[in-house]
Design a protein around this motif. Structure first.
Motif, PDB file in Angstrom:
ATOM      1  N   ASN A 171      -2.722  15.065 -29.963  1.00 50.28           N
ATOM      2  CA  ASN A 171      -2.045  15.632 -28.760  1.00 50.28           C
ATOM      3  C   ASN A 171      -0.963  14.940 -28.384  1.00 50.28           C
ATOM      4  N   ASP A 172      -0.876  13.605 -28.525  1.00 48.02           N
ATOM      5  CA  ASP A 172       0.262  12.695 -28.131  1.00 48.02           C
ATOM      6  C   ASP A 172       1.202  12.900 -29.202  1.00 48.02           C
ATOM      7  N   ILE A 173       0.935  13.044 -30.818  1.00 42.28           N
ATOM      8  CA  ILE A 173       2.042  13.496 -31.361  1.00 42.28           C
ATOM      9  C   ILE A 173       2.917  14.582 -31.208  1.00 42.28           C
ATOM     10  N   CYS A 174       2.026  15.704 -30.888  1.00 43.26           N
ATOM     11  CA  CYS A 174       2.681  16.979 -30.648  1.00 43.26           C
ATOM     12  C   CYS A 174       3.659  16.976 -29.374  1.00 43.26           C
ATOM     13  N   THR A 175       3.547  15.932 -28.524  1.00 44.33           N
ATOM     14  CA  THR A 175       4.597  16.060 -27.200  1.00 44.33           C
ATOM     15  C   THR A 175       5.893  15.554 -27.976  1.00 44.33           C
ATOM     16  N   PHE A 176       6.109  15.349 -29.113  1.00 44.42           N
ATOM     17  CA  PHE A 176       7.561  14.957 -29.445  1.00 44.42           C
ATOM     18  C   PHE A 176       8.243  16.180 -29.975  1.00 44.42           C
ATOM     19  N   LYS A 177       7.628  17.477 -29.975  1.00 46.04           N
ATOM     20  CA  LYS A 177       8.346  18.687 -30.232  1.00 46.04           C
ATOM     21  C   LYS A 177       7.676  19.672 -29.647  1.00 46.04           C
ATOM     22  N   PRO A 178       8.600  20.644 -29.081  1.00 43.83           N
ATOM     23  CA  PRO A 178       8.073  21.625 -28.276  1.00 43.83           C
ATOM     24  C   PRO A 178       7.215  22.635 -29.301  1.00 43.83           C
ATOM     25  N   LEU A 179       6.340  23.128 -28.700  1.00 48.02           N
ATOM     26  CA  LEU A 179       5.429  24.156 -29.363  1.00 48.02           C
ATOM     27  C   LEU A 179       6.066  25.460 -29.479  1.00 48.02           C
ATOM     28  N   THR A 180       7.137  25.873 -28.688  1.00 49.49           N
ATOM     29  CA  THR A 180       7.857  26.857 -29.002  1.00 49.49           C
ATOM     30  C   THR A 180       8.580  26.983 -30.795  1.00 49.49           C
ATOM     31  N   TYR A 181       8.614  25.766 -31.144  1.00 48.28           N
ATOM     32  CA  TYR A 181       9.262  25.723 -32.398  1.00 48.28           C
ATOM     33  C   TYR A 181       8.186  25.898 -33.687  1.00 48.28           C
ATOM     34  N   GLY A 182       7.117  26.299 -33.371  1.00 45.86           N
ATOM     35  CA  GLY A 182       5.959  26.346 -34.373  1.00 45.86           C
ATOM     36  C   GLY A 182       5.200  24.993 -34.434  1.00 45.86           C
ATOM     37  N   PRO A 183       4.074  25.053 -35.338  1.00 44.85           N
ATOM     38  CA  PRO A 183       3.062  23.745 -35.246  1.00 44.85           C
ATOM     39  C   PRO A 183       3.936  22.511 -35.514  1.00 44.85           C
ATOM     40  N   PHE A 184       3.732  21.500 -34.942  1.00 45.85           N
ATOM     41  CA  PHE A 184       4.397  20.353 -35.371  1.00 45.85           C
ATOM     42  C   PHE A 184       3.489  19.698 -36.553  1.00 45.85           C
ATOM     43  N   VAL A 185       2.258  19.706 -36.544  1.00 49.69           N
ATOM     44  CA  VAL A 185       1.443  19.259 -37.502  1.00 49.69           C
ATOM     45  C   VAL A 185       1.320  20.217 -38.830  1.00 49.69           C
ATOM     46  N   LYS A 186       1.688  19.676 -40.088  1.00 47.65           N
ATOM     47  CA  LYS A 186       1.662  20.787 -41.154  1.00 47.65           C
ATOM     48  C   LYS A 186       0.405  20.345 -41.912  1.00 47.65           C
ATOM     49  N   SER A 187      -0.172  19.082 -41.954  1.00 45.67           N
ATOM     50  CA  SER A 187      -1.455  19.105 -42.655  1.00 45.67           C
ATOM     51  C   SER A 187      -1.955  17.734 -42.089  1.00 45.67           C
ATOM     52  N   LEU A 188      -3.393  17.568 -42.290  1.00 48.52           N
ATOM     53  CA  LEU A 188      -3.958  16.567 -41.617  1.00 48.52           C
ATOM     54  C   LEU A 188      -5.037  16.102 -42.681  1.00 48.52           C
ATOM     55  N   VAL A 189      -5.213  14.953 -42.769  1.00 48.20           N
ATOM     56  CA  VAL A 189      -6.133  14.202 -43.885  1.00 48.20           C
ATOM     57  C   VAL A 189      -6.817  12.990 -43.210  1.00 48.20           C
ATOM     58  N   ILE A 190      -8.130  12.919 -43.382  1.00 44.95           N
ATOM     59  CA  ILE A 190      -9.077  12.039 -42.643  1.00 44.95           C
ATOM     60  C   ILE A 190      -9.751  11.154 -44.027  1.00 44.95           C
ATOM     61  N   ARG A 191      -9.942   9.923 -43.597  1.00 38.07           N
ATOM     62  CA  ARG A 191     -10.847   8.956 -44.672  1.00 38.07           C
ATOM     63  C   ARG A 191     -11.202   7.927 -43.944  1.00 38.07           C
ATOM     64  N   SER A 192     -12.116   7.255 -44.843  1.00 37.04           N
ATOM     65  CA  SER A 192     -12.296   5.837 -44.357  1.00 37.04           C
ATOM     66  C   SER A 192     -11.948   4.694 -45.204  1.00 37.04           C
ATOM     67  N   SER A 193     -11.921   3.312 -44.893  1.00 33.06           N
ATOM     68  CA  SER A 193     -11.529   2.633 -45.963  1.00 33.06           C
ATOM     69  C   SER A 193     -11.786   2.666 -47.151  1.00 33.06           C
ATOM     70  N   THR A 194     -12.977   3.259 -47.703  1.00 38.92           N
ATOM     71  CA  THR A 194     -13.446   3.142 -49.123  1.00 38.92           C
ATOM     72  C   THR A 194     -13.603   4.734 -49.817  1.00 38.92           C
ATOM     73  N   SER A 195     -13.281   5.679 -48.633  1.00 33.73           N
ATOM     74  CA  SER A 195     -13.432   7.011 -49.354  1.00 33.73           C
ATOM     75  C   SER A 195     -12.220   7.748 -49.846  1.00 33.73           C
ATOM     76  N   GLU A 196     -12.449   9.023 -50.425  1.00 31.77           N
ATOM     77  CA  GLU A 196     -11.325   9.834 -50.668  1.00 31.77           C
ATOM     78  C   GLU A 196     -10.831  10.516 -49.257  1.00 31.77           C
ATOM     79  N   GLY A 197      -9.696  10.927 -49.304  1.00 34.52           N
ATOM     80  CA  GLY A 197      -9.080  11.759 -48.237  1.00 34.52           C
ATOM     81  C   GLY A 197      -9.662  13.292 -48.291  1.00 34.52           C
ATOM     82  N   LEU A 198      -9.815  13.541 -47.014  1.00 31.96           N
ATOM     83  CA  LEU A 198     -10.599  14.875 -46.726  1.00 31.96           C
ATOM     84  C   LEU A 198      -9.517  15.725 -45.855  1.00 31.96           C
ATOM     85  N   LEU A 199      -9.025  17.046 -46.509  1.00 33.77           N
ATOM     86  CA  LEU A 199      -8.001  17.764 -45.906  1.00 33.77           C
ATOM     87  C   LEU A 199      -8.851  18.413 -44.853  1.00 33.77           C
TER      88      LEU A 199
END
Length: 311
Positions: free
Chosen positions: A250-278
């Motif tokens: 939510n904080d990241i998305c304040t840097f671009k008006p939502l009227t221009y479309g989604p600011f985040v194209k993709s998001l990956v989560i991981r831990s220190s020892t795991s692979e990334g999960l989309l």
């Protein structure tokens, strides 16, 4: 016939033969060039075989990953998978959880969102470490308040030289308004860390600013369009990990008006020892409808655009 005349005749005959061979070679040379050109044209005309379309979902446990689309997961399931990976691999249970956020920096025409830095207070702390904060003030009473509230460095214009020479390095800088005209030499050095009211780093409420920057999570855009930051520890409850993730998004998305479309194209989560999960983005991003409802009010989503957009 004299012997010298015979030699002269032989030489003339050889000379004529060499001229004939050269003429024949010149006749065939254009034909060879044209044949080469023809072959090159035929090669260009040959169609490059099209790559097979990616399949949606494998039917087996063992498969070639490049034949299939990368799977995406709901955030609850993804966090559960990270916890399961840790159990199966017998890795450190309190390892950090990270996210990689890929952004669409385009605005309109040739404008774009410039790379930025920000700090956000998470609802659930995951580290006992605090950030080092420097406080600019020449008021002794304010300086004492800053020290009592955990400022790493407190001072006035005498600190400018040490900062320019990299003798002082901290995570954040805050200041009171009265000293700002004297800090202009630091503007190009501190860049986005330069005290600013929009970043909550300029004001008179020193304890509040110190708490925000000492306990807050700082992040920055890397490689023009990627944010990589840690958000939690893996042993935290799933609900707390998700709450921290949503706060950062939510904080990241304040840097671009939502009227221009989604600011985040993709998001990956991981831990220190795991692979990334989309992650599947549904439910994680702010909705455009909220902007339309507040069209007449002051839009928080546009408050940072004037300083971040450029041609």
């Amino acid at each position: 016939m004299p012997f010298s005349a015979q030699i002269s005749g032989v030489q003339s005959h050889v000379r004529q033969g060499m001229l004939f061979q050269a003429a024949e070679a010149r006749k065939h040379r254009p034909a060879n060039r044209s044949s080469k050109n023809t072959k090159q044209e035929e090669t260009k005309k040959k169609q490059v075989p099209r790559r097979r379309p990616l399949m949606a979902k494998p039917v087996d446990d063992v498969y070639l990953t490049w034949h299939y689309e990368r799977p995406s997961y709901e955030v609850e399931k993804a966090v559960g998978m990270l916890k399961k990976f840790q159990e199966l691999d017998f890795t450190y249970p309190k390892q950090f959880v990270y996210i990689n956020v890929f952004l669409d920096m385009a605005l309109q025409k040739k404008k774009k969102v410039e790379p930025f830095t920000s700090t956000v207070l998470l609802p659930h702390r995951f580290s006992d470490q605090t950030n080092k904060v420097l406080v600019f003030t020449e008021n002794e009473q304010e300086a004492e308040i800053a020290r009592e509230n955990g400022a790493a460095v407190v001072g006035g214009v005498e600190l400018i030289k040490w900062i320019l020479e990299d003798e002082i390095q901290v995570d954040s800088y805050i200041a009171v308004p009265e000293i700002m005209p004297k800090l202009i030499p630091l503007r190009s050095k501190l860049k986005q860390k330069y005290p600013n009211t929009k970043r909550n780093s300029l004001g008179h409420d020193i304890p509040k600013m110190l708490q925000f920057y000492r306990d807050g999570l700082g992040y920055a855009v890397q490689d023009e369009c990627v944010i990589k930051t840690r958000i939690a520890r893996l042993d935290m409850p799933t609900e707390q990990i998700i709450a921290n993730l949503k706060t950062v998004i939510n904080d990241i998305c304040t840097f671009k008006p939502l009227t221009y479309g989604p600011f985040v194209k993709s998001l990956v989560i991981r831990s220190s020892t795991s692979e990334g999960l989309l992650l599947h983005l549904g439910g994680l991003l702010p909705q455009v409808e909220k902007v339309e409802e507040k069209e007449g009010a002051e839009g928080d989503e546009e408050k940072r655009i004037p300083e971040s957009a450029s041609t």
